[in-house]
Design a protein around this motif. Structure first.
Motif, PDB file in Angstrom:
ATOM      1  N   TYR A 173     -10.892  -1.891  -2.090  1.00 10.52           N
ATOM      2  CA  TYR A 173      -9.636  -1.823  -2.852  1.00 10.52           C
ATOM      3  C   TYR A 173      -9.469  -3.091  -3.705  1.00 10.52           C
ATOM      4  O   TYR A 173      -8.986  -3.036  -4.840  1.00 10.52           O
ATOM      5  CB  TYR A 173      -8.460  -1.654  -1.875  1.00 10.52           C
ATOM      6  CG  TYR A 173      -7.098  -1.607  -2.529  1.00 10.52           C
ATOM      7  CD1 TYR A 173      -6.788  -0.665  -3.494  1.00 10.52           C
ATOM      8  CD2 TYR A 173      -6.110  -2.530  -2.173  1.00 10.52           C
ATOM      9  CE1 TYR A 173      -5.540  -0.642  -4.096  1.00 10.52           C
ATOM     10  CE2 TYR A 173      -4.852  -2.507  -2.760  1.00 10.52           C
ATOM     11  CZ  TYR A 173      -4.580  -1.559  -3.723  1.00 10.52           C
ATOM     12  OH  TYR A 173      -3.343  -1.538  -4.317  1.00 10.52           O
ATOM     13  N   SER A 207       0.868  -1.175   0.000  1.00 10.88           N
ATOM     14  CA  SER A 207       0.000   0.000   0.000  1.00 10.88           C
ATOM     15  C   SER A 207       0.912   1.235   0.000  1.00 10.88           C
ATOM     16  O   SER A 207       2.109   1.115  -0.308  1.00 10.88           O
ATOM     17  CB  SER A 207      -0.939  -0.034   1.202  1.00 10.88           C
ATOM     18  OG  SER A 207      -1.919   0.991   1.052  1.00 10.88           O
ATOM     19  N   SER A 244      -4.714   1.256  -7.136  1.00  8.44           N
ATOM     20  CA  SER A 244      -4.475  -0.121  -7.578  1.00  8.44           C
ATOM     21  C   SER A 244      -3.655  -0.139  -8.873  1.00  8.44           C
ATOM     22  O   SER A 244      -2.739  -0.950  -9.044  1.00  8.44           O
ATOM     23  CB  SER A 244      -5.823  -0.819  -7.768  1.00  8.44           C
ATOM     24  OG  SER A 244      -5.753  -1.767  -8.777  1.00  8.44           O
ATOM     25  N   LEU A 252      -9.467   4.531  -5.485  1.00  5.59           N
ATOM     26  CA  LEU A 252      -8.963   3.181  -5.228  1.00  5.59           C
ATOM     27  C   LEU A 252      -8.439   2.554  -6.526  1.00  5.59           C
ATOM     28  O   LEU A 252      -7.432   1.831  -6.519  1.00  5.59           O
ATOM     29  CB  LEU A 252     -10.065   2.307  -4.622  1.00  5.59           C
ATOM     30  CG  LEU A 252     -10.537   2.720  -3.215  1.00  5.59           C
ATOM     31  CD1 LEU A 252     -11.737   1.884  -2.785  1.00  5.59           C
ATOM     32  CD2 LEU A 252      -9.410   2.583  -2.191  1.00  5.59           C
TER      33      LEU A 252
END
Ligand SMILES: Nc1ncnc2c1ncn2[C@@H]1O[C@H](COP(=O)(O)OP(=O)(O)O)[C@@H](O)[C@H]1O
Ligand SMILES: N[C@@H](CCOP(=O)(O)O)C(=O)O
Length: 324
Positions: free
Chosen positions: A222, A144, A272, A268
């Motif tokens: 996510y 992350s 990603s 998100l």
């Protein structure tokens, strides 16, 4: 082909004496995957997968991954199971790597998924999220925001070799995501890599999920964003709204997304796309020529990232307008 660590037949036979799996009749390296070394074994009883864990897998995380597969399978999710050794351990060592024997999952991954398959993937992802509830072990997402920054520091000064201007563009993107990355959406166990090669089908029926080696605790939405990126773009880089609608419908039918999760989808999806861009970029710049692995194109994910920057509302991913 992902076989980073080779094995000898003698070592393999010796390794197998620790398990109750019959006699080895044949084995071969598997020409797919990029992270670990995988072998298909045939024994006098059943086919098995042997996995040797490689660079991105921390030994300390293996109980989380292997325990998670057991937890999910106990709750009815179709996924492979690690086989216990005679002494009960799930993990051994082979050719100097941590190694596990995993049950063989029937099915094939789809090279050309259609909307109906995306719907099944959405359903299975939501089922996994629900089945993951109650799993006792936890693992923060190493890939992350903080992990992205670390990866970026290792690649930034060479990024313009891949495309001019990247150093500046990705630096700004990281700063943007740092300033607005959601932190209070529903959390749980996520797969974190549910790409096409990790979902098996028998005909049109989804037969199971594999490759839990990026699984971790993070925002459930996510994981939805990861799947939109992996399943709903065409080879020409265009977003396929029909596939997006199907995936989101499938997910919602099992676990409806809450309003804040829906609202957060564009950011998100950006995060990603950046995550897969960064691991691919790092591998692109560091994998030695001649290594037995097919390197994945970082620019595919740069194009997806740029697409998400142009999104004004989650409706554009295929969410019904009244629900946004
Ligand atoms: N449990 C399994 N059952 C059947 N095939 C498997 C299984 N695990 C892995 N494979 C095969 O090995 C390939 C690579 O596995 P994967 O876990 O995706 O590797 P990596 O972690 O290196 O990406 C898969 O695409 C599949 O063909
Ligand atoms: N899905 C990732 C790479 C990880 O590969 P997998 O073989 O473990 O699914 C990507 O496409 O960048």
């Amino acid at each position: 082909m992902a076989v980073y660590t080779d094995i000898t037949e003698d070592d393999l036979r010796d390794f197998l004496t620790q398990y109750d799996v019959g006699e080895l009749t044949s084995y071969k390296g598997i020409a797919e995957g990029v992270e670990n070394s995988n072998f298909l074994l045939h024994t006098t009883r059943e086919p098995l997968i042997l996995t040797l864990y490689e660079k991105r897998v921390e030994r300390a995380d293996l109980p989380f991954f292997l325990g998670l597969m057991q937890h999910l399978a106990d709750r009815g999710l179709s996924c492979p199971l690690p086989l216990p050794r005679r002494d009960g351990a799930l993990l051994g060592e082979l050719s100097g790597r941590p190694a596990a024997l995993i049950s063989f999952l029937e099915g094939m991954w789809l090279r050309k998924p259609e909307a109906k398959h995306c719907r099944e993937v959405g359903r299975a992802l939501a089922q996994m999220h629900l089945a993951g509830e109650g799993f006792q072990l936890t693992r923060p997402n190493a890939l992350s925001l903080e992990g992205w920054k670390t990866l970026w520091e290792k690649s930034a000064d060479r990024a313009d070799e891949v495309e001019a201007g990247l150093e500046e563009e990705i630096g700004s993107e990281l700063a943007y995501l740092d300033s607005c990355w959601p932190r209070d959406l529903p959390f749980g166990v996520i797969h974190a890599d549910l790409f096409q090669d990790n979902v098996f089908f028998l005909g049109d029926q989804l037969s199971g999920l594999i490759d839990f080696y990026f699984a971790c605790n993070d925002m459930l939405a996510y994981d939805v964003a990861i799947c939109l990126n992996a399943w709903c773009f065409e080879k020409d880089g265009s977003y396929n709204l029909t596939k997006g609608m199907a995936l989101l419908e499938g997910y919602d039918a099992v676990r409806p997304l809450a309003e804040p999760e829906r609202d957060a989808l564009p950011v998100l999806c950006r995060g990603s796309a950046l995550r897969f861009f960064l691991t691919r970029l790092y591998d692109w710049l560091t994998t030695p020529e001649g290594a037995l692995v097919v390197k994945k194109d970082p620019l595919e994910y740069l194009r997806k990232l740029r697409f998400h920057r142009s999104i004004a509302s989650s409706v554009e991913y295929g969410l019904p307008a009244e629900a946004v």
